[in-house]
Design an enzyme around this catalytic site. Structure first.
Site, PDB file in Angstrom:
ATOM      1  CG  ASP A  67      -0.361  -0.621   2.463  1.00  0.00           C
ATOM      2  OD1 ASP A  67       0.865  -0.592   2.594  1.00  0.00           O
ATOM      3  OD2 ASP A  67      -1.126  -1.132   3.300  1.00  0.00           O
ATOM      4  CG  ASN A 136      -9.322  -2.567  11.928  1.00  0.00           C
ATOM      5  OD1 ASN A 136      -8.351  -3.147  11.441  1.00  0.00           O
ATOM      6  ND2 ASN A 136      -9.820  -1.459  11.412  1.00  0.00           N
ATOM      7  CG  HIS A 138      -6.145  -2.892   8.794  1.00  0.00           C
ATOM      8  ND1 HIS A 138      -6.316  -1.650   9.363  1.00  0.00           N
ATOM      9  CD2 HIS A 138      -4.816  -3.137   8.851  1.00  0.00           C
ATOM     10  CE1 HIS A 138      -5.133  -1.182   9.736  1.00  0.00           C
ATOM     11  NE2 HIS A 138      -4.216  -2.060   9.449  1.00  0.00           N
ATOM     12  CD  GLU A 143      -9.149   0.170   7.714  1.00  0.00           C
ATOM     13  OE1 GLU A 143      -9.322  -0.666   8.626  1.00  0.00           O
ATOM     14  OE2 GLU A 143      -8.283   1.065   7.772  1.00  0.00           O
TER      15      GLU A 143
HETATM   16  C1  F6R Z   1       1.259  -1.940   6.182  1.00  0.00           C
HETATM   17  C2  F6R Z   1      -0.096  -2.459   6.193  1.00  0.00           C
HETATM   18  C3  F6R Z   1      -0.906  -2.591   7.453  1.00  0.00           C
HETATM   19  C4  F6R Z   1      -0.092  -2.953   8.681  1.00  0.00           C
HETATM   20  C5  F6R Z   1      -1.000  -2.993   9.922  1.00  0.00           C
HETATM   21  C6  F6R Z   1      -0.211  -3.255  11.185  1.00  0.00           C
HETATM   22  O1  F6R Z   1       1.789  -1.943   4.855  1.00  0.00           O
HETATM   23  O2  F6R Z   1      -0.576  -2.771   5.178  1.00  0.00           O
HETATM   24  O3  F6R Z   1      -1.905  -3.534   7.245  1.00  0.00           O
HETATM   25  O4  F6R Z   1       0.518  -4.192   8.489  1.00  0.00           O
HETATM   26  O5  F6R Z   1      -1.656  -1.775  10.054  1.00  0.00           O
HETATM   27  O6  F6R Z   1       0.614  -2.151  11.441  1.00  0.00           O
HETATM   28  P1  F6R Z   1       1.757  -2.212  12.553  1.00  0.00           P
HETATM   29  O7  F6R Z   1       2.750  -3.202  12.081  1.00  0.00           O
HETATM   30  O8  F6R Z   1       2.341  -0.812  12.570  1.00  0.00           O
HETATM   31  O9  F6R Z   1       1.100  -2.589  13.829  1.00  0.00           O
END
Ligand code: F6R
Length: 245
Positions: A67, A136, A138, A143
């Site tokens: 992303d 959550n 994702h 989401e």
């Molecule tokens: C990052 C991404 C997100 C993260 C998720 C966890 O490229 O796509 O899905 O993997 O938000 O984030 P952290 O690792 O910061 O807890």
């Protein structure tokens, strides 16, 4: 789904790096799907160290990231382009034209999403996709509520995701409202998936991942149908799982 329980974040990162390095050594032309955020930082450090010490080469590896924020160009220090440069690319020998992220400043975001999916197909698909997990549930920026069939698309970030990511910005108002993310169907086309989770904050998400059936309210549950998923979670992230077994 294969689960590997480890004691802490350091061990999670070491184990994940081992799996990635083994893949690259077996297939030097591998296509790696990469993630940003706090979770993979230790893994990237371990890959950089291994490259330095053991000379694992990335000269023929291609990478595609999950992303990128909309509206931040590659030079913005908060962009995921900049994150990847800082945490991985500048520490290894991957050529500049072999790592790819969505372009969050493309003139037509819709066209960019279609281009990104086509590009992944042209690369031959993703051999191993690294994932973190949101509190959550994702994956990428898919989401809760995202249909599992979606390809790469533009998302409006939820308040909770913007709050969780505000730590990288001056304040929450600076966190972009939108992002381009690989869709769930794009992620599910990967040949193998490696999901990492560390810390108490992820305990509920890990419990849900390992105990729930597929439902769009919890995007990570889409992974249940995939034949080759490995979850590496540390003790804190696993701490609510035993209650339900
Ligand atoms: C990052 C991404 C997100 C993260 C998720 C966890 O490229 O796509 O899905 O993997 O938000 O984030 P952290 O690792 O910061 O807890």
């Amino acid at each position: 789904m294969k689960t590997i329980s480890v004691s802490n974040e350091k061990e999670m990162s070491r184990k994940a790096a081992e799996i990635i390095i083994a893949l690259i050594r077996e297939n030097p032309n591998a296509v790696l799907g990469l993630a940003t955020g706090g979770t993979p930082e230790g893994t990237y450090r371990a890959l950089a160290l291994d490259h330095q010490k053991n000379k694992t080469t990335y000269r023929s590896v291609r990478t595609v990231n999950l992303d990128e924020y909309v509206g931040l160009d590659a030079n913005d220090p908060n962009s995921y382009h900049a994150y990847m440069e800082e945490h991985l690319f500048r520490h290894i020998d991957i050529p500049q034209d072999q790592h790819f992220l969505p372009n969050g400043s493309a003139e037509s975001l819709e066209a960019e999403c279609r281009r990104y999916d086509r590009m992944i197909e042209r690369l031959g698909g993703i051999d191993l996709q690294l994932l973190g997990i949101g509190e959550n549930g994702h994956i990428g920026f898919n989401e809760p509520g995202t249909p599992f069939q979606t390809a790469t698309h533009v998302v409006t970030l939820t308040e909770s995701t913007r709050r969780a990511n505000a730590r990288y910005f001056e304040n929450i108002d600076e966190v972009p409202a939108q992002a381009i993310t690989m869709g769930i169907s794009t992620i599910l086309k990967s040949k193998a998936i490696l999901l990492l989770a560390s810390g108490e904050k992820k305990a509920d998400a890990v419990r849900r991942l390992l105990t729930e059936t597929q439902n769009t309210d919890f995007p990570a549950s889409s992974l249940i149908a995939h034949p080759n998923v490995t979850v590496i979670a540390d003790r804190e992230a696993m701490s609510r799982v035993h209650l339900y077994q």
